[in-house]
Scaffold this active site. Structure first.
Site, PDB file in Angstrom:
ATOM      1  N   GLY A   1      -2.079   3.136   3.395  1.00 14.52           N
ATOM      2  CA  GLY A   1      -1.746   2.298   4.552  1.00 14.52           C
ATOM      3  C   GLY A   1      -1.457   0.869   4.145  1.00 14.52           C
ATOM      4  O   GLY A   1      -1.172   0.584   2.980  1.00 14.52           O
TER       5      GLY A   1
ATOM      6  N   HIS B   1       6.351   1.211   0.152  1.00 14.52           N
ATOM      7  CA  HIS B   1       6.002   2.504   0.754  1.00 14.52           C
ATOM      8  C   HIS B   1       7.198   3.078   1.524  1.00 14.52           C
ATOM      9  O   HIS B   1       7.475   4.278   1.466  1.00 14.52           O
ATOM     10  CB  HIS B   1       4.847   2.344   1.750  1.00 14.52           C
TER      11      HIS B   1
HETATM   12  P1  AMP Z   1      -0.978   2.788  -2.096  1.00 14.08           P
HETATM   13  O1  AMP Z   1      -0.927   2.689  -0.616  1.00 14.08           O
HETATM   14  O2  AMP Z   1      -1.167   1.493  -2.791  1.00 14.08           O
HETATM   15  O3  AMP Z   1      -1.939   3.861  -2.565  1.00 14.08           O
HETATM   16  O4  AMP Z   1       0.457   3.284  -2.547  1.00 14.08           O
HETATM   17  C1  AMP Z   1       1.006   4.470  -2.045  1.00 14.08           C
HETATM   18  C2  AMP Z   1       2.240   4.806  -2.820  1.00 14.08           C
HETATM   19  O5  AMP Z   1       3.189   3.743  -2.698  1.00 14.08           O
HETATM   20  C3  AMP Z   1       1.957   4.965  -4.330  1.00 14.08           C
HETATM   21  O6  AMP Z   1       2.710   6.051  -4.823  1.00 14.08           O
HETATM   22  C4  AMP Z   1       2.431   3.645  -4.879  1.00 14.08           C
HETATM   23  O7  AMP Z   1       2.822   3.704  -6.231  1.00 14.08           O
HETATM   24  C5  AMP Z   1       3.627   3.368  -3.982  1.00 14.08           C
HETATM   25  N1  AMP Z   1       3.978   1.942  -4.016  1.00 14.08           N
HETATM   26  C6  AMP Z   1       3.163   0.892  -3.794  1.00 14.08           C
HETATM   27  N2  AMP Z   1       3.819  -0.273  -3.978  1.00 14.08           N
HETATM   28  C7  AMP Z   1       5.092   0.060  -4.330  1.00 14.08           C
HETATM   29  C8  AMP Z   1       6.262  -0.695  -4.668  1.00 14.08           C
HETATM   30  N3  AMP Z   1       6.263  -2.021  -4.689  1.00 14.08           N
HETATM   31  N4  AMP Z   1       7.382  -0.012  -4.984  1.00 14.08           N
HETATM   32  C9  AMP Z   1       7.399   1.345  -4.988  1.00 14.08           C
HETATM   33  N5  AMP Z   1       6.333   2.110  -4.670  1.00 14.08           N
HETATM   34  C10 AMP Z   1       5.194   1.479  -4.351  1.00 14.08           C
END
Ligand code: AMP
Length: 312
Positions: free
Chosen positions: A59, A65
């Site tokens: 989230g 995301h």
């Molecule tokens: P998180 O909510 O931080 O667990 O991230 C969920 C997904 O979004 C994970 O696969 C992350 O690697 C991806 N994600 C987070 N930040 C970025 C970004 N700046 N660019 C691409 N994917 C991202």
């Protein structure tokens, strides 16, 4: 038209937002099996069979995301996003309780990029017997215990375990992960291969702010001054690449680029290394591609990670 699973009990449908919210197993399973073909390897799916794409998140959604959701939209007919701040991957001293939670806004963003459903379980659903009594997935060395694993020793156990659970619950054909969390992406790819999981993994390139800072939910912790300073992390990665291209070996290049952070305000560098793009073993003596430059540093109390893959 809002899609609402028949006879749902605790699923909440936000009619105006058109994203179905699934909060319990019955709703999830009903939705899953009313929407997509029973699992078959992606390459064996017929055109008319519905492929289910899955984007696991914690989230506090941002453009990074949303890019994953867009990619899922392109490849799949149905897209489920999960939002679950997973307590099992946070160490006791980390930011689990203050991690940003912005569900209503997240729903609006998900609607804007065409997600079909969001799986939004509570902790009891994911860990009915408590997170400390669960069968865990422990990724292999060195993936589990170098780089991020050195500074967060139980992190990848927590990630791999919850992602396996989410895969089993949602049963997607394709799951999308950000290259922003490069080592995490490799941990998941390895788990899928090692445990023969019936899902394809797609890694989506990092989405950045216009000044180069990788988007992250944790950027919300940065005050204005730190936010400006934070761009130096990506600059250090780019400098490492330039130095290697100018003939420095990876060890020298990383050490020289690290000075950028060590000499600027408020940084505590944890690592800046050049690694093999798949195994994440260190590359030290000569510039070999494919590789990835990875870094983690604390800026005041905020821990940031970033990387720069060099594939060809
Ligand atoms: P998180 O909510 O931080 O667990 O991230 C969920 C997904 O979004 C994970 O696969 C992350 O690697 C991806 N994600 C987070 N930040 C970025 C970004 N700046 N660019 C691409 N994917 C991202």
């Amino acid at each position: 038209m809002t899609e609402t699973p028949a006879n749902y009990t605790t699923a909440v449908s936000f009619a105006e937002k058109k994203v179905v919210v699934l909060r319990d197993l019955e709703s999830l399973y009903r939705y899953r099996f009313s929407q997509a073909a029973a699992w078959a390897p992606v390459e064996h799916l017929h055109q008319e069979q519905i492929k289910l794409g899955f984007v696991p998140t914690m989230g506090a959604l941002h453009e990074g995301h949303l890019e994953l959701v867009r990619r899922a939209r392109e490849k799949c007919q149905k897209v489920i996003v999960s939002i679950f701040v997973n307590p099992y991957q946070f160490a006791p001293h980390e930011d689990f309780s203050k991690y940003p939670r912005t569900f209503e806004r997240d729903l609006e963003l998900l609607h804007s990029v065409g997600a079909d459903a969001v799986f939004y379980p509570d902790e009891k659903l994911v860990y009915p017997n408590g997170k400390d009594k669960i069968t865990a997935v422990i990724p292999p060395t060195p993936l589990n215990d170098t780089l991020e694993g050195e500074f967060r020793p139980t992190f990848f156990r927590g990630v791999a375990t919850v992602v396996l659970k989410l895969f089993n619950l949602v049963q997607p054909h394709i799951a999308f992960f950000g290259q922003k969390d490069y080592q995490q992406w490799k941990v998941i790819e390895t788990m899928v291969k090692d445990l023969n999981l019936p899902v394809s993994i797609v890694g989506v390139p990092t989405v950045r702010e216009s000044d180069g800072l990788a988007m992250s939910s944790r950027n919300a912790y940065l005050d204005a001054k730190a936010r400006q300073e934070a761009t130096n992390l990506y600059k250090a990665l780019s400098t490492t690449k330039e130095l290697m291209e100018g003939g420095k070996n990876p060890l020298q290049a990383a050490a020289e680029a690290a000075k950028l952070l060590q000499e600027s305000q408020g940084w505590q560098l944890q690592y800046l290394k050049v690694c093999h793009a798949e195994s994440l073993e260190p590359v030290t003596d000569s510039y070999i591609k494919p590789c990835v430059i990875v870094a983690a540093a604390k800026l005041g109390e905020v821990r940031l990670i970033d990387n720069l893959p060099i594939l060809d």
